[in-house]
Design an enzyme around this catalytic site. Structure first.
Site, mmCIF file in Angstrom:
data_model
loop_
_atom_site.group_PDB
_atom_site.id
_atom_site.type_symbol
_atom_site.label_atom_id
_atom_site.label_comp_id
_atom_site.label_asym_id
_atom_site.label_seq_id
_atom_site.Cartn_x
_atom_site.Cartn_y
_atom_site.Cartn_z
ATOM 1 C CB THR A 158 16.883 37.601 11.990
ATOM 2 O OG1 THR A 158 18.268 37.088 12.713
ATOM 3 C CG2 THR A 158 16.390 38.693 11.119
ATOM 4 C CE LYS A 184 20.558 39.996 12.648
ATOM 5 N NZ LYS A 184 20.306 38.315 11.616
ATOM 6 C CB THR A 195 29.518 41.046 11.977
ATOM 7 O OG1 THR A 195 28.357 40.208 12.581
ATOM 8 C CG2 THR A 195 28.397 42.719 11.906
ATOM 9 C CD GLU A 285 20.393 31.101 14.209
ATOM 10 O OE1 GLU A 285 19.014 31.655 13.621
ATOM 11 O OE2 GLU A 285 21.362 30.252 13.658
ATOM 12 C CG ASN A 408 19.807 27.383 11.701
ATOM 13 O OD1 ASN A 408 19.941 28.382 10.535
ATOM 14 N ND2 ASN A 408 20.357 27.420 13.224
ATOM 15 C CB SER A 413 7.913 26.693 9.588
ATOM 16 O OG SER A 413 8.555 26.278 10.663
#
EC number: 2.3.1.35
Length: 413
Positions: A158, A184, A195, A285, A408, A413
């Site tokens: 993702t 992932k 996870t 991230e 995040n 969007s």
């Protein structure tokens, strides 16, 4: 999937060997992402032994509920994974989507729906339209190949910036057996049982009960010891499958996890799980730094782990690391708030090999320049010694950057 690869990404990826008895295919179904694969099918030519651990979230996804029910049978013929939609908190529509997917996969493989396992990752709360991809499973089953591991890892991404793969080969009864794994995860990583998504396969002939014991024990010091943002996903899934095809080459059948012949296999499985778990953290991230937190001298191992996680999950500690600020006072704060036994006047803290605090105050030899220079590195080690017992634990996390907020904030969007 992020547009740029994390600076902490591996410098090279291992060549993933073939595991006989399992084939993989991917497809671009357009579930959320455009111009990339977002569907993975793993096919077991014969029923594989299956084990799994899942999220302890009280709001689990529909696929997690489905997998838990099927795991009772201990056999698998296929795994279907989609990215872009978590199929979580979707009520009846979510359950209908899992059933439709399972029925399509069972028809494509020629098995019962109880032999199918499912996983979904992505946005929570949006209904999953199984019609976007269920019709693809037949062709995928026919085209699936044995050497598609890295492509499989790409299909389940993702916000990940790189595919996560690991492999080990080890002897079992003098016969080489292989363990391959993919994973992932980049955000919502603070697993309680697993996870976000990870799938590990071996050709070792190990029965489901033994496999489950190996997996349940293996996650403790690996996937259950990593955190990116302290948020536990609704979709956390880690599954381990054994095709058993190494038996054709003379590998012994294992029915008990305590079998001494498993000693090397256990270590190899641990290395695969740890590699995948750390790759998840390194792809946190917006991450720019990997952080290892080691706690020693605690009252117990459980206490040490709680304190280590308190440090690793602290936004103040993580932002200090991001800013390359040697603010060890924030580590003191995180130890104190953990709710575990600690003695302020026995506490010692190191950044790397530099002792910054000792016996309740700043170390007399503390050097701001030396510590600040250390904080400029990509791999940061924070060590805390409580000096009140023998408990110890190590956890891993990453820094908290402006990019994490941007990723995040813009996720839907």
């Amino acid at each position: 999937m992020s547009a740029s690869v994390s600076p902490l990404a591996p410098k090279y990826y291992p060549a993933m060997p073939v595991i006989h008895g399992v084939r993989i295919a991917t497809a671009a179904a357009g579930i959320k992402y455009k111009g990339r694969t977002d569907l993975m099918l793993m096919v077991f030519d014969r029923p594989a032994e299956a084990a799994g651990v899942f999220t302890r979230s009280l709001c689990p996804s529909a696929p997690v509920d489905f997998c838990r029910r099927n795991l009772v049978h201990g056999k698998a013929r296929a795994v279907v994974v989609n990215s872009g939609n978590a199929n979580a908190f979707t009520g009846l529509k979510g359950r209908e989507a899992t059933q439709a997917t399972a029925e399509a996969a069972a028809k494509a493989i020629g098995c019962a729906t109880t032999d199918i396992f499912l996983a979904s990752t992505g946005v929570i709360g949006e209904p999953l339209d199984a019609g976007k991809f269920s019709h693809l499973l037949g062709d995928m089953a026919e085209s699936a190949t044995e050497d598609f591991w890295t492509e499989a890892a790409k299909a389940i991404m993702t916000t990940d910036t790189y595919p996560k793969v690991a492999t080990e080969t080890v002897l079992l009864g003098q016969v080489p057996v292989t363990i391959n794994g993919i994973a992932k995860g980049a955000g919502m990583i603070a697993p309680d049982m697993a996870t976000m998504l990870s799938f590990v396969v071996t050709d070792a002939p190990i029965k489901a009960d033994a496999l489950q014991s190996l997996l349940s024990k293996g996650v403790g010091s690996t996937f259950n010891s990593v955190t990116v943002d302290s948020d536990t996903s609704t979709s956390d899934t880690l599954m381990l499958f054994a095709t058993g095809t190494a038996a054709e080459r003379g590998a012994p059948e294992i029915t008990d996890a305590a079998d001494k012949r498993l000693a090397d296999f256990k270590k190899a499985l641990g290395r695969v799980l740890k590699s995948l778990a750390l790759q998840v953290v390194r792809d946190g991230e917006g991450a720019r730094k990997m952080v290892e937190v080691e706690v020693t001298g605690a009252k117990s191992a459980a206490s040490a782990k709680k304190i280590a996680l308190s440090i690793a999950n602290s936004p103040l500690v993580k932002t200090a690391v991001a800013g390359e600020d040697a603010n060890w006072g924030r580590v003191v704060m995180a130890v104190g708030k953990a709710g575990e036994p600690a003695d302020r006047d026995r506490l010692a803290i190191w950044f790397g090999d530099i002792r910054v605090a000792h016996q309740g105050e700043r170390d007399p030899a503390y050097s701001e320049d030396a510590t600040s220079a250390y904080m400029e590195g990509e791999d940061i080690r924070i060590r805390v010694d409580l000096s009140i017992g023998r408990g110890k634990a190590t956890v891993w996390t990453c820094d908290l950057t402006k990019e994490y907020v941007a990723i995040n904030g813009d996720y839907r969007s």
